[in-house]
Write a protein that holds these residues in place. Structure first.
Motif, short mmCIF file in Angstrom:
data_model
loop_
_atom_site.label_atom_id
_atom_site.label_comp_id
_atom_site.label_asym_id
_atom_site.label_seq_id
_atom_site.Cartn_x
_atom_site.Cartn_y
_atom_site.Cartn_z
N TYR A 26 0.84 -1.20 0.00
CA TYR A 26 0.00 0.00 0.00
C TYR A 26 0.87 1.25 0.00
O TYR A 26 1.77 1.40 0.83
CB TYR A 26 -0.92 0.03 1.22
N THR A 33 -3.27 0.00 -3.29
CA THR A 33 -2.40 -1.16 -3.13
C THR A 33 -1.91 -1.61 -4.49
O THR A 33 -2.70 -1.76 -5.43
CB THR A 33 -3.15 -2.30 -2.43
N ARG A 69 3.60 -1.61 5.48
CA ARG A 69 2.65 -1.36 4.39
C ARG A 69 2.48 -2.55 3.46
O ARG A 69 1.79 -2.44 2.43
CB ARG A 69 3.07 -0.11 3.62
#
Length: 277
Positions: A26, A33, A69
């Protein structure tokens, strides 16, 4: 990182067995994403966060990815070889912060007003300091131009000049101009809205601006929003989510607008810089 155990386990497996990995990652910058095919080289810990050094197939070069992330890691059957000339320590040595890359000679000139502060710190292991005329100091480093470096430099404005490389100087100038344009758009929208609801009085027009020239925004909360707007681009490039929460009633500061602007940008810029990914 209890929520990332599967992600970390997959990365360790891929690194140990030298197998490619497909990572769902992301990005705060694009707010979506994206899937990356990676050759994962090394997991590193930096300022409370885990990061992956990996060759991104899409870019054909080693990049730094924040484990926080990563939403999913799929270990693929295809193998890879770590290049003989790749050294994690050398890659990290070129970094100003966590994001490494190809090192360049970065040369900065600090004026006398800030030179003493620059002299007393060790900013990078490659740094060289040379005293210049009228109390200024020249700092040179062998580092990869990155967001961390640009944010650090902008924190010293207007007391620093980027001597080289020209590309870094142009990037910073472009970002400042983009922030100025965004500020002008926000100012125009806010002033128009305030006039429509009758809150833009003659007294309020005489209030000093925090950033830029022209009519001031009457509401202290709105002035905070203007600063947030300027910093949002910086946060997005660092892939840090910027959350604004202006207290009500907001405090009113009676200060030199240039000094106040620099103080606010420095404090918020450093907060963005040192926020773990």
């Amino acid at each position: 990182y209890s929520r990332k155990q599967d992600v970390i386990a997959g990365l360790i497996d891929a690194i140990l067995h030298q197998r490619q990995a497909r990572v769902a990652y992301y990005s705060f910058n694009s707010r979506r994403t994206k899937s990356y095919d990676l050759d994962p080289y090394r997991l590193v810990y930096y300022r409370g966060g885990l990061y992956l050094y990996a060759r991104a197939h899409e870019y054909g070069e080693v990049r730094t990815f924040a484990v926080e992330r990563m939403q999913k890691v799929e270990v693929l059957d295809q193998g890879f070889e770590v290049p003989a000339d790749f050294s994690p320590s050398e890659y990290a040595r070129s970094a100003f912060g966590i994001f490494g890359g190809k090192a360049e000679t970065v040369e900065l000139l600090f004026d006398a007003g800030i030179a003493g502060y620059v002299r007393e710190r060790n900013w990078h292991e490659s740094q060289k300091l040379v005293d210049e005329a009228e109390g200024s100091v020249r700092l040179s480093m062998e580092v990869a131009p990155s967001f961390d470096l640009k944010a650090w430099i902008k924190g010293f404005l207007p007391h620093v000049q980027v001597v080289r490389p020209a590309s870094l100087r142009d990037e910073i100038a472009g970002e400042i101009e983009a922030a100025r344009a965004a500020t002008n758009c926000v100012r125009a929208d806010r002033v128009s809205a305030d006039r429509r609801v009758g809150r833009y009085s003659r007294t309020q027009r005489r209030m000093p601006t925090l950033i830029g020239n022209g009519d001031a925004i009457p509401s202290p909360g709105t002035r905070g929003e203007r600063i947030v707007e300027i910093l949002r681009n910086v946060a997005e490039k660092s892939e840090v989510e910027l959350i604004e929460a202006v207290p009500q009633p907001a405090a009113i500061a009676d200060a030199d607008p240039i000094v106040l602007r620099q103080m606010l940008i420095n404090v918020a810029g450093n907060a963005i810089k040192f926020t773990p990914g």
